[in-house]
Design a protein around this motif. Structure first.
Motif, PDB file in Angstrom:
ATOM      1  N   TYR A 435       0.818  -1.218   0.000  1.00  0.00           N
ATOM      2  CA  TYR A 435       0.000   0.000   0.000  1.00  0.00           C
ATOM      3  C   TYR A 435       0.850   1.264   0.000  1.00  0.00           C
ATOM      4  CZ  TYR A 435      -3.846   3.128   1.301  1.00  0.00           C
ATOM      5  OH  TYR A 435      -4.780   4.131   1.317  1.00  0.00           O
ATOM      6  N   ILE A 469      -9.444   1.198  -2.060  1.00  0.00           N
ATOM      7  CA  ILE A 469      -8.700   0.138  -1.372  1.00  0.00           C
ATOM      8  C   ILE A 469      -9.049   0.147   0.110  1.00  0.00           C
ATOM      9  CG2 ILE A 469      -6.403  -0.695  -0.745  1.00  0.00           C
ATOM     10  CD1 ILE A 469      -5.373   0.383  -3.370  1.00  0.00           C
ATOM     11  N   GLU A 470      -9.361  -1.036   0.620  1.00  0.00           N
ATOM     12  CA  GLU A 470      -9.747  -1.207   2.024  1.00  0.00           C
ATOM     13  C   GLU A 470      -8.717  -2.063   2.744  1.00  0.00           C
ATOM     14  OE1 GLU A 470     -12.083  -1.984   5.644  1.00  0.00           O
ATOM     15  OE2 GLU A 470     -11.917  -0.323   4.235  1.00  0.00           O
ATOM     16  N   HIS A 471      -8.321  -1.640   3.939  1.00  0.00           N
ATOM     17  CA  HIS A 471      -7.511  -2.473   4.830  1.00  0.00           C
ATOM     18  C   HIS A 471      -8.477  -3.340   5.642  1.00  0.00           C
ATOM     19  CE1 HIS A 471      -4.619   0.688   3.863  1.00  0.00           C
ATOM     20  NE2 HIS A 471      -3.652  -0.034   4.409  1.00  0.00           N
ATOM     21  N   HIS A 504      -0.157  -3.057   5.706  1.00  0.00           N
ATOM     22  CA  HIS A 504      -0.114  -2.591   4.317  1.00  0.00           C
ATOM     23  C   HIS A 504       0.276  -3.692   3.330  1.00  0.00           C
ATOM     24  CE1 HIS A 504      -0.824   1.369   5.753  1.00  0.00           C
ATOM     25  NE2 HIS A 504       0.370   1.576   6.256  1.00  0.00           N
ATOM     26  N   LEU A 509      -5.302  -6.386   1.999  1.00  0.00           N
ATOM     27  CA  LEU A 509      -5.969  -5.336   1.224  1.00  0.00           C
ATOM     28  C   LEU A 509      -7.014  -5.919   0.287  1.00  0.00           C
ATOM     29  CD1 LEU A 509      -2.807  -3.255   0.238  1.00  0.00           C
ATOM     30  CD2 LEU A 509      -4.343  -2.848   2.168  1.00  0.00           C
TER      31      LEU A 509
END
Length: 861
Positions: A435, A469-471, A504, A509
């Protein structure tokens, strides 16, 4: 008055002398934008020196000198009427080279010092060959004289020196190391200056005015067009109307210039620079004493070919014009990737296809190698600094004895191209902070391609879907996440370090259109939301019972399998990832540490995708690593295993840290506010085009909508869930006061949760506005206001570092705000709860008024 072309070495070398910048001159003011352009020109000249090629030197500009009233027959002194910015910058670059090589090559470092920077046998101010204006003099002297002192902190001079130090580390990249002495020679002997030397009595200010009389500069395309049609005497009108005018109408002037440059590259000139386009093409037409009719015939053929290739070039700029579906898909992805660097190879493929030398299927296959080359290098964090040279050389280096697509794969597979193999790709997917590398659109494209690989029968329309984008394990974990991480942590690693190392990585992700709903919820809540997703990768995450270390690594393995299948590997093994490449990245970020900051072994390990113990061992056994002593334990203490590996051996580490602006508490620990996290380290070596900047540049007013929660409503709902009613009301009052000042509140899309930008400028005009603060809900830890110093550094008038320093000073007057100066290049934050006190909110509004006024005056200064 005398004017002559000269070199930096010829100007400053020789007997003792001094160049004095008068008091009336402005202070040193070059920003990173100008420094980066100069550095690019320097590296280009250094490359030419290394290759042994003869080429034009680079013209840097003029220097206007006049005899100083303090002149002596045995010690000439010159007033620098114009050109002080150039002379100061080049001197700082040489000081950085001297310090870069000081441990390994002390004799060469001393030579650079004596030849370009100092008058060895002079003392006091006469010791320096260049004497800047009063305001810059002490700081410049600190970098030239050394060792550095506290007065070297901050300011444009320090920023320039720091820029060159970290770029020199980057230039030593093991993937494509550049000879530091060629860089020195490029600075001293390949950058030409016009030195205008006035006699006593000459009006030097009139000279200065004439040199700075600005006009619209002709582009290389303008110059070449004028030359072509000046030479076309017989058929100029026909050629212009038939070929040139349609070509000029289909491309902008900049695009036309790029096409002209590509034409030279496709014809085999793999070293030509765009700024030399006119001279290079002119030389081609006038080779060997050709007659006028021959020149005209060559020019007409050239324009016809340019016209033909113009239609192909438009497909790179506008992929929708490509008729073949597979080729069009590759062009779209490469356009999303912003892969202009690959244009020589792409134009070659389209050109050969049009000539019938390969079909669309093989064209798409060849483009898949280009895409894989870029994607794998990004995912494995291979620096991009050599890509221009690699792709510009493709037309001239493509093997002639094999099919074009196979030849391209063979060429890119050469060991010195560093196309990562399957083993390296798998390792980086598991460990590297994906990320924090590459551009946002590049990261999103990788995840989109991975989702497409599941070949869902009802695929998502990615062009219409508003995906971000999602964590999965959030960037700001709550108590439940921390408890789970403690269960998974190995001996010697705490939950926070484990979170920093994993958050990250690609395994954690995904893509989603419901970031704000997912927010920082526990995994059980996220499961329910992800289960209803149209993305296959999300449904697979939802089917997992928990989301800890084991699950993240398992998903990383699954995604690695898919990535290996999607993006072809090089033909022959280029070897596993050289650890030296990761260590080079660590060296680069350490060289960029701002004055008054430190980092920990765990932070540095998370940044490069390694372990804290490995980082400690490497630093303890590798001499010459800049700022290695500023890596401390997570508690802010000097490690028991630390030892000097350079000429500083025996110096007290804490004394050196204090001289670097690091503060210590009574218990002996370094100030935690001055600590740089793994995310901060990533910012130091990244560009400014990340998600936060994109979100603010596209932020718009959010009008009320019937029956639907607006972004503004969601922001305050999330803020109220975590902060006191007093804080929420204080933020509402701040927003009202900001709008009364003429600003507006933007709520950008694409964040983990909603956010608020304090904007100036026209809503809906991307890139035209500016913002000083970004406000975030607290996610269990209290809402924060992020000060976007990093982005202000690229926006007038705050490119002036003194203005950003003044902003920091004003913010630090708020009770509870204490941002260290070392974070002036980053994005530090403070708690929104400080605004509960009326006086602190008043101080912030005064600061925002000051900010508004300076921005409003940017075009009138």
């Amino acid at each position: 008055m005398q004017a002559k072309e000269t070199l930096f070495a010829d100007l400053v070398q020789g007997r003792a002398q001094q160049f004095q910048v008068p008091l009336y001159q402005r202070t040193y003011s070059w920003t990173e934008k100008q420094l980066a352009q100069l550095w690019s020109d320097i590296l280009e000249q250094a490359d030419l020196l290394e290759s042994g090629e003869k080429a034009n030197t680079h013209f840097l500009g003029s220097v206007v000198l006049a005899p100083s009233p303090q002149n002596e027959p045995t010690f000439p002194r010159w007033l620098v009427v114009d050109g002080q910015q150039r002379l100061t910058t080049l001197s700082l670059a040489l000081a950085a080279i001297r310090d870069h090589i000081a441990d390994a090559e002390p004799d060469e470092a001393e030579r650079i010092d004596e030849e370009y920077l100092i008058n060895k046998r002079k003392s006091g101010s006469d010791h320096f060959r260049l004497l800047p204006t009063q305001a810059d003099r002490a700081q410049f002297a600190a970098f030239v004289r050394g060792p550095l002192s506290e007065q070297a902190a901050g300011g444009a001079v320090a920023a320039a020196y720091g820029f060159f130090r970290r770029e020199l580390v980057a230039a030593a990249d093991p993937a494509a190391p550049q000879d530091v002495f060629c860089i020195e020679q490029a600075i001293t002997s390949r950058l030409t200056l016009v030195a205008v030397t006035a006699e006593r009595g000459d009006n030097v200010h009139r000279i200065f005015e004439s040199l700075n009389n600005t006009g619209l500069k002709l582009s290389q395309a303008d110059l070449l067009r004028n030359y072509l049609f000046m030479k076309l005497r017989a058929h100029g009108e026909h050629v212009y109307e038939t070929y040139w005018l349609p070509l000029q109408d289909s491309l902008s002037n900049d695009e036309l210039e790029q096409l002209m440059w590509l034409q030279l590259v496709l014809d085999g000139d793999d070293r030509v620079r765009r700024q030399d386009l006119y001279a290079a093409q002119q030389q081609r037409f006038e080779h060997g004493g050709a007659s006028q009719p021959e020149i005209e015939a060559d020019i007409e053929a050239y324009i016809r070919e340019l016209y033909r290739r113009g239609a192909l070039f438009r497909r790179l700029l506008h992929p929708e014009e490509e008729p073949d579906e597979a080729v069009r898909a590759h062009l779209r992805r490469l356009d999303t990737w912003q892969a202009q660097v690959t244009y020589p190879a792409l134009m070659l493929l389209l050109d050969r296809r049009e000539r019938g030398e390969l079909d669309s299927s093989d064209t798409a296959r060849a483009m898949s190698y280009i895409e894989s080359f870029l994607v794998r290098r990004m995912m494995c964090r291979v620096p991009t600094n050599n890509l221009n040279r690699i792709f510009q050389a493709v037309p001239g280096q493509l093997p002639l004895d094999v099919h074009i697509a196979d030849g391209l794969q063979r060429l890119l597979s050469a060991e010195n191209r560093f196309w990562p193999d399957d083993d390296e790709l798998r390792e980086k997917i598991q460990k590297a902070p994906f990320y924090k590398y590459g551009r946002p659109d590049q990261r999103k494209m990788v995840l989109q391609r991975l989702e497409e690989s599941y070949e869902h029968p009802e695929p998502v329309d990615f062009t219409a879907a508003q995906l971000t984008i999602e964590h999965v394990m959030p960037q700001s974990p709550g108590d439940e996440w921390i408890r789970m991480l403690r269960e998974d942590a190995d001996d010697g690693e705490n939950a926070e370090d484990l979170h920093s190392r994993l958050q990250h990585t690609l395994g954690n992700l995904t893509l989603t259109a419901i970031n704000s709903e997912l927010s920082n919820h526990p995994f059980e809540r996220k499961q329910d939301l992800l289960q209803g997703s149209h993305l296959e990768m999300n449904r697979r995450i939802a089917a997992t019972e928990r989301w800890g270390v084991k699950e993240i690594r398992a998903r990383a393995d699954e995604l690695a399998d898919r990535a290996i299948a999607l993006w072809p590997a090089p033909l022959r093994g280029v070897g596993r990832a050289e650890r030296s490449r990761d260590w080079h990245l660590a060296h680069q970020v350490l060289a960029a540490l701002p004055h008054g900051t430190w980092t920990s072994y765990g932070d540095l390990a998370a940044f490069i995708g390694s372990g804290a113990q490995a980082v400690g061992n490497h630093l303890a056994n590798t001499p010459g690593v800049a700022n290695a002593y500023r890596v401390l334990t997570s508690e802010g203490r000097v490690s028991d295993g630390f030892r000097w590996t350079s000429q500083d051996a025996g110096e007290d580490v804490r004394t050196r840290l204090a001289a670097d602006g690091v503060r210590f508490a009574a218990n002996g620990a370094a100030d935690p506010d001055q600590r740089l996290s793994a995310d901060d380290l990533a910012l130091l070596v990244a560009g400014t085009d990340d998600d936060q900047a994109a979100g603010a540049d596209t932020a718009q007013h959010t009008p009320d909508s019937q029956g639907e929660e607006t972004r503004s409503d969601r922001f305050f709902r999330q803020l109220a869930a975590d902060d006191s009613p007093e804080t929420v009301e204080a933020v509402r009052a701040l927003f009202t006061q900001w709008e009364e000042l003429g600003g507006w509140i933007g709520h950008g899309a694409g964040q983990v949760t909603t956010s608020a930008f304090l904007m100036l400028g026209e809503s809906g005009a991307p890139g035209q506005g500016i913002w000083s603060l970004t406000l975030y809900p607290g996610w269990g830890r209290g809402g924060t206001a992020e000060v976007v110093f990093r982005y202000l550094a690229t926006r007038a008038p705050f490119t002036d570092r003194t203005l950003r320093a003044e902003l920091l000073k004003r913010l630090n007057e708020l009770n509870g705000v204490d941002i260290p100066e070392g974070k002036l290049e980053l994005r530090p934050s403070f708690r929104l709860s400080v605004l509960e006190k009326d006086r602190d909110r008043e101080l912030l509004v005064e600061t925002l008024t000051w900010f508004r006024d300076h921005w409003a005056s940017r075009n009138t200064d």
